[in-house]
Structures are given as structure tokens and as C-alpha cells.
Design a protein around this motif. Structure first.
Motif, PDB file in Angstrom:
ATOM      1  N   LEU A  29     -28.926 -74.078 -39.828  1.00  0.00           N
ATOM      2  CA  LEU A  29     -29.529 -73.731 -38.157  1.00  0.00           C
ATOM      3  C   LEU A  29     -28.371 -74.342 -36.739  1.00  0.00           C
ATOM      4  CD1 LEU A  29     -32.902 -74.086 -38.455  1.00  0.00           C
ATOM      5  CD2 LEU A  29     -31.823 -72.358 -38.731  1.00  0.00           C
ATOM      6  N   GLU A  30     -28.000 -74.024 -36.244  1.00  0.00           N
ATOM      7  CA  GLU A  30     -27.829 -74.280 -35.007  1.00  0.00           C
ATOM      8  C   GLU A  30     -28.818 -74.435 -33.556  1.00  0.00           C
ATOM      9  OE1 GLU A  30     -23.083 -73.891 -35.785  1.00  0.00           O
ATOM     10  OE2 GLU A  30     -24.021 -72.084 -34.946  1.00  0.00           O
ATOM     11  N   VAL A  38     -29.036 -68.901 -36.928  1.00  0.00           N
ATOM     12  CA  VAL A  38     -29.000 -69.510 -38.349  1.00  0.00           C
ATOM     13  C   VAL A  38     -27.680 -69.040 -38.791  1.00  0.00           C
ATOM     14  CG1 VAL A  38     -29.753 -68.543 -40.645  1.00  0.00           C
ATOM     15  CG2 VAL A  38     -31.359 -68.673 -38.734  1.00  0.00           C
ATOM     16  N   LYS A  39     -27.099 -70.257 -39.072  1.00  0.00           N
ATOM     17  CA  LYS A  39     -25.093 -70.213 -39.776  1.00  0.00           C
ATOM     18  C   LYS A  39     -25.576 -69.415 -40.901  1.00  0.00           C
ATOM     19  CE  LYS A  39     -22.990 -73.879 -39.118  1.00  0.00           C
ATOM     20  NZ  LYS A  39     -22.935 -75.019 -39.110  1.00  0.00           N
ATOM     21  N   GLY A  40     -24.220 -68.699 -40.900  1.00  0.00           N
ATOM     22  CA  GLY A  40     -23.955 -67.630 -41.843  1.00  0.00           C
ATOM     23  C   GLY A  40     -23.439 -69.043 -43.485  1.00  0.00           C
ATOM     24  N   ASP A  88     -17.697 -63.596 -38.351  1.00  0.00           N
ATOM     25  CA  ASP A  88     -18.863 -62.719 -38.615  1.00  0.00           C
ATOM     26  C   ASP A  88     -18.682 -62.415 -37.125  1.00  0.00           C
ATOM     27  OD1 ASP A  88     -19.183 -64.946 -36.245  1.00  0.00           O
ATOM     28  OD2 ASP A  88     -20.820 -65.974 -38.474  1.00  0.00           O
ATOM     29  N   SER A  89     -19.952 -61.271 -36.705  1.00  0.00           N
ATOM     30  CA  SER A  89     -20.064 -60.777 -34.989  1.00  0.00           C
ATOM     31  C   SER A  89     -19.853 -61.485 -33.798  1.00  0.00           C
ATOM     32  CB  SER A  89     -20.734 -59.913 -34.995  1.00  0.00           C
ATOM     33  OG  SER A  89     -22.424 -60.418 -35.455  1.00  0.00           O
ATOM     34  N   ASP A  90     -20.637 -63.149 -34.302  1.00  0.00           N
ATOM     35  CA  ASP A  90     -21.136 -63.550 -32.843  1.00  0.00           C
ATOM     36  C   ASP A  90     -20.309 -64.636 -33.065  1.00  0.00           C
ATOM     37  OD1 ASP A  90     -21.860 -64.629 -35.318  1.00  0.00           O
ATOM     38  OD2 ASP A  90     -23.940 -65.603 -33.449  1.00  0.00           O
ATOM     39  N   THR A  91     -18.742 -64.584 -33.681  1.00  0.00           N
ATOM     40  CA  THR A  91     -18.548 -66.227 -33.382  1.00  0.00           C
ATOM     41  C   THR A  91     -16.932 -66.313 -32.081  1.00  0.00           C
ATOM     42  OG1 THR A  91     -16.279 -67.130 -34.990  1.00  0.00           O
ATOM     43  CG2 THR A  91     -15.772 -65.113 -34.579  1.00  0.00           C
ATOM     44  N   HIS A  92     -17.091 -65.961 -31.607  1.00  0.00           N
ATOM     45  CA  HIS A  92     -16.509 -65.226 -30.078  1.00  0.00           C
ATOM     46  C   HIS A  92     -17.232 -65.883 -29.348  1.00  0.00           C
ATOM     47  CE1 HIS A  92     -13.676 -64.700 -26.484  1.00  0.00           C
ATOM     48  NE2 HIS A  92     -15.388 -64.068 -25.944  1.00  0.00           N
ATOM     49  N   GLN A  93     -18.495 -65.659 -29.134  1.00  0.00           N
ATOM     50  CA  GLN A  93     -19.580 -66.466 -28.210  1.00  0.00           C
ATOM     51  C   GLN A  93     -19.471 -67.817 -28.865  1.00  0.00           C
ATOM     52  OE1 GLN A  93     -19.903 -65.110 -25.127  1.00  0.00           O
ATOM     53  NE2 GLN A  93     -21.368 -66.752 -25.255  1.00  0.00           N
ATOM     54  N   ARG A  94     -19.919 -68.099 -29.625  1.00  0.00           N
ATOM     55  CA  ARG A  94     -20.417 -69.328 -30.076  1.00  0.00           C
ATOM     56  C   ARG A  94     -19.080 -70.276 -30.930  1.00  0.00           C
ATOM     57  NH1 ARG A  94     -21.559 -67.901 -35.108  1.00  0.00           N
ATOM     58  NH2 ARG A  94     -19.657 -68.002 -36.331  1.00  0.00           N
TER      59      ARG A  94
END
Length: 152
Positions: A29-30, A38-40, A88-94
Motif C-alpha cells: 500500500l501507499e 495499492v501498489k502493483g 502502469d497507467s498512473d505512474t505519471h501522476q504518482r
């Protein structure tokens, strides 16, 4: 790491820590911008890059300890945080938006982002008021800024 957020957080830091302590080992988790994520699972290349960087740092600065306290730890004494982007799809934002803000807010002097999508490394430094005042993206040979020890 908990960056500042204008939104109401899903839970308190203490509640997140309790949740994370009781999560199964297979769930990572993050808590970013007040939201639980949830982290991949990382791929083999991610771990290879991390191991390579650890060896490289130890060759050049063997007096510094490289260690981790898991995914959730106090920022006191931390000189640098390293992130390797995921595919993954949210790496940019995260990884490119939220985490630099959180690390800067925690006063961590250097955030090193290994960006696999862009085949580059970005060095963020000079944290102030929840953001890094300086960052530099490079390809090829990089020089990580020297930072004073935060350990007393």
C-alpha cells in the motif's frame, strides 16, 4: 510519505499505518495525497535497476548506509529517495507529480527519479515549501548533488 492535500484525506496517517501493518504480505500500500493506493508488483527490470544503483552508490560513497525501512518510514536522516517508474497507467501522476511534492514536504534533500518511459534520470533537489526548487533531467552520465548529512 504524505504530501499536502487540499482534499479531505481518506484516513489519518495513524489509521493508514495500522491498515498497512495488517495487510497481507502480498498487498503493498501507499498513502499519497491523502489517498490509499495499492501498489502493483514490480517487474524484474525494476529490481535490477535498484540493485545496480545500490552497487554504484556504495562504490562511490561507501561511508553512507543504503537501507530501507519498508514502504513507510520516518524521513529523518534520509539523504535521498530513489523511485523507478513503473509501466502502469498512473505512474505519471504518482511518480512525477505527487511523490516529489511529498518528499520535498518531508525535507528530503534529493529525489532521484529513474524514468524508464523517457529513458532518463531526473534529479530533484533544494526542497522548500513542499516542492523542489531545482530539478534537472539528464541522459547518460549523471552527477547527484552533494548533500550534508542529516544524521546528528
Amino acid at each position: 510519505m504524505t504530501p499536502r492535500t487540499e482534499q479531505q484525506p481518506q484516513m489519518s496517517v495513524e489509521e493508514f499505518e495500522e491498515l498497512e501493518r495488517h495487510a497481507p504480505e502480498t498487498v503493498r500500500l501507499e498513502f499519497i495525497s491523502g489517498k490509499v493506493q495499492v501498489k502493483g508488483v514490480t517487474d524484474g527490470n525494476h529490481d535490477t535497476i535498484t540493485a545496480w544503483l545500490q552497487r554504484l552508490c556504495m562504490q562511490h560513497r561507501p561511508e553512507l548506509w543504503l537501507y530501507g525501512h519498508g514502504d513507510w518510514s520516518d524521513a529523518d536522516g534520509v539523504l535521498m529517495v530513489v523511485e523507478v517508474t513503473s509501466h502502469d497507467s498512473d505512474t505519471h501522476q504518482r511518480d512525477r507529480v505527487e511523490k516529489p511534492g511529498g518528499y520535498a514536504a518531508a525535507g528530503i534533500p534529493v529525489y532521484l527519479l529513474i524514468d524508464r518511459d523517457e529513458a532518463s534520470v531526473i534529479v530533484f533537489n533544494q526542497p522548500e515549501d513542499g516542492r523542489y526548487l531545482h530539478w534537472e533531467g539528464v541522459r547518460g552520465l549523471i552527477r547527484v548533488p552533494t548533500v550534508p548529512s542529516r544524521r546528528q
